[in-house]
Design a protein around this motif. Structure first.
Motif, mmCIF file in Angstrom:
data_model
loop_
_atom_site.group_PDB
_atom_site.id
_atom_site.type_symbol
_atom_site.label_atom_id
_atom_site.label_comp_id
_atom_site.label_asym_id
_atom_site.label_seq_id
_atom_site.Cartn_x
_atom_site.Cartn_y
_atom_site.Cartn_z
ATOM 1 N N ALA A 29 0.841 -1.199 0.000
ATOM 2 C CA ALA A 29 0.000 0.000 0.000
ATOM 3 C C ALA A 29 0.876 1.249 0.000
ATOM 4 C CB ALA A 29 -0.897 -0.006 1.223
ATOM 5 N N ILE A 30 0.586 2.120 -0.936
ATOM 6 C CA ILE A 30 1.344 3.373 -1.053
ATOM 7 C C ILE A 30 0.829 4.369 -0.010
ATOM 8 C CG2 ILE A 30 1.803 5.330 -2.599
ATOM 9 C CD1 ILE A 30 3.137 2.727 -3.511
ATOM 10 N N ARG A 31 1.773 5.032 0.684
ATOM 11 C CA ARG A 31 1.352 6.083 1.628
ATOM 12 C C ARG A 31 1.077 7.367 0.852
ATOM 13 N NH1 ARG A 31 6.454 6.504 4.761
ATOM 14 N NH2 ARG A 31 7.257 5.414 2.966
ATOM 15 N N ASN A 32 -0.020 8.010 1.172
ATOM 16 C CA ASN A 32 -0.333 9.293 0.529
ATOM 17 C C ASN A 32 0.760 10.307 0.817
ATOM 18 O OD1 ASN A 32 -2.810 8.969 -0.756
ATOM 19 N ND2 ASN A 32 -3.873 8.987 1.206
ATOM 20 N N LYS A 33 1.260 10.932 -0.231
ATOM 21 C CA LYS A 33 2.255 11.999 -0.038
ATOM 22 C C LYS A 33 1.888 13.137 -0.970
ATOM 23 C CE LYS A 33 6.259 9.084 1.005
ATOM 24 N NZ LYS A 33 7.368 8.420 0.348
ATOM 25 N N PRO A 34 2.181 14.377 -0.585
ATOM 26 C CA PRO A 34 1.888 15.478 -1.501
ATOM 27 C C PRO A 34 2.847 15.472 -2.687
ATOM 28 C CG PRO A 34 2.939 16.282 0.517
ATOM 29 C CD PRO A 34 2.741 14.803 0.696
#
Ligand SMILES: Cc1cc2nc3c(=O)[nH]c(=O)nc-3n(C[C@H](O)[C@H](O)[C@H](O)COP(=O)(O)OP(=O)(O)OC[C@H]3O[C@@H](n4cnc5c(N)ncnc54)[C@H](O)[C@@H]3O)c2cc1C
Length: 392
Positions: A29-34
């Motif tokens: 799962a990819i972590r949300n990043k700006p």
């Protein structure tokens, strides 16, 4: 504060559910990043090519910043939908200075510590003439299909490979940003600023300045890569059988775990999975361009007819397959160049951007291998190969 996960491990790709569900599981799962305002390297597309390039860039040059933009989820294109046969060389055979693709893949996976069940027992080339007398395969399909030759190759689990590459890229500090379609690039056309000014990537409503760009979108986004009208996108189809026991696999000649592909027509390829189920693939659905490709629904039209044909062929191959159940049907995008060689060249708009893809149905091992090569080229440590450019 912990950063929320954008999604749990996904068996399905969201944008392309009309292409059917592949059996592979992408357990990362990819972590949300700006979106970062600027990076040294922007990579467009999070399949094997883009993720391998990102992981290899951070492996070789941890001081360089890398962002990967993905329109959908990691592995949403061919990489999460592939058959997972690891093949030597390219669809056009060996190429000058290509090197040993399978040994390169093994080295990259070892250096990045990725386990994707890679097994290289050799691949069977099968055909309707010149078959080996002791061929383990004897199938009825427009003649008798027998093993013609055993060549280097094997299989891997594509879900584990996508997840492994993404995990390494992420852990080593690359920013992977899902659900961010790249819509256009500001190329800085003025000859004065062209050499030095960064390129600007527009993705999902955000902007990111990049020193260099790798386009790893393969059969998709051909308008961005400059390949529209210069390479042919198609949807290729595959099915998965129910698991078979050892006796049945022995009877059909697949107990040794060797993947197979025909060297004559009609085309058929496949591989056994660890649970005894077998992926079979055949059939191409034409598309005028990548937008057209996105619209294909595998439950209708040409695709539906092709699935009926594949399943009929599988059940007629051998008495042991007469009643075999099919658990998955799916398709995925591939890109063909006229001479079957991959495209690996500077983008027509800038020498600071590279386009890599068009592996035809021969891109599992090659995309990782050339993705790492692209990383080295972006770092200025390696040249692009002469065979990668399209004729003007
Ligand atoms: C059904 C099938 C079976 C196959 N079987 C085999 C096999 O057994 N052996 C073999 O060697 N090869 C096989 N291939 C080919 C191989 O899977 C591909 O060559 C390889 O996966 C290509 O990887 P890639 O990363 O270059 O492209 P892809 O995996 O297609 O990745 C491109 C990514 O770019 C993203 N993208 C597109 N447009 C944008 C945009 N505008 N902005 C941001 N992101 C974007 C897509 O969503 C996608 O995730 C098969 C292919 C298919 C479809």
């Amino acid at each position: 504060m912990s950063i929320p996960k954008s999604h749990s491990a996904q068996p399905l790709n969201s944008l392309h559910s009309h292409w059917g569900a592949p059996p592979w599981h992408i357990d990362f799962a990819i972590r949300n990043k700006p979106v970062p305002p600027s990076v040294d390297f922007a990579i467009i597309g999070a399949g094997f090519t883009g993720l391998a390039a990102a992981a290899w860039l951070r492996h070789l040059a941890p001081e360089k910043s890398v962002a990967v933009f993905e329109v959908d989820r990691i592995g949403a294109g061919a990489s999460g939908r592939t058959g997972g046969m690891a093949l030597a060389e390219s669809a056009a055979g060996d190429l000058p200075s290509l090197g040993n693709v399978l040994a390169g893949l093994e080295r990259i996976l070892a250096e990045l510590d990725i386990d994707c069940d890679l097994s290289l027992p050799g691949a069977f080339e099968i055909g309707r003439s010149k078959g080996l007398k002791n061929s383990p395969i004897q199938w009825t399909d427009s003649g008798t299909l027998r093993v013609v030759k055993k060549v280097p190759g094997g299989t891997l689990d594509p879900g584990k490979l996508v997840a492994g590459l993404a995990r390494v890229a992420d852990e080593r500090g690359a920013t992977i940003i899902e659900s961010h379609p790249v819509t256009h690039i500001e190329w800085h056309r003025s000859p004065v600023v062209r050499a030095a000014a960064p390129l600007v990537v527009h993705a999902g409503g955000s902007r990111c300045s990049a020193g260099k760009i790798l386009f790893a979108t393969n059969a998709l986004a051909l308008e961005l890569t400059g390949l529209a009208g210069r390479a042919e996108p198609k949807l290729t189809l595959a099915v998965l059988t129910e698991p078979m026991d050892e006796k049945r696999l022995e009877a059909i000649g697949l107990a040794g775990g060797n993947p197979f592909y025909t060297v004559d027509l009609p085309y058929l390829w496949g591989r056994c999975r660890r649970d005894g189920s077998v992926v079979f693939g055949a059939g191409l659905v034409d598309a005028d361009d990548s937008r057209d490709l996105r619209q294909i629904d595998i439950t209708t039209g040409d695709a539906r007819n092709l699935f009926e044909s594949i399943e009929r062929r599988i059940r007629n191959l051998h008495p042991a397959l007469r009643e075999i159940g099919i658990t998955h049907r799916w398709g995925g995008p591939i890109l063909f160049r006229e001479n079957w060689r991959p495209v690996f060249m500077p983008h027509p708009q800038s020498r600071n951007a590279i386009v890599l893809g068009a592996y035809a149905g021969h891109g599992v091992a090659l995309s990782v291998y050339l993705g790492a090569w692209a990383a080295e080229a972006l770092l200025g440590r390696r040249k692009l190969p002469s065979w990668g450019s399209l004729r003007k």
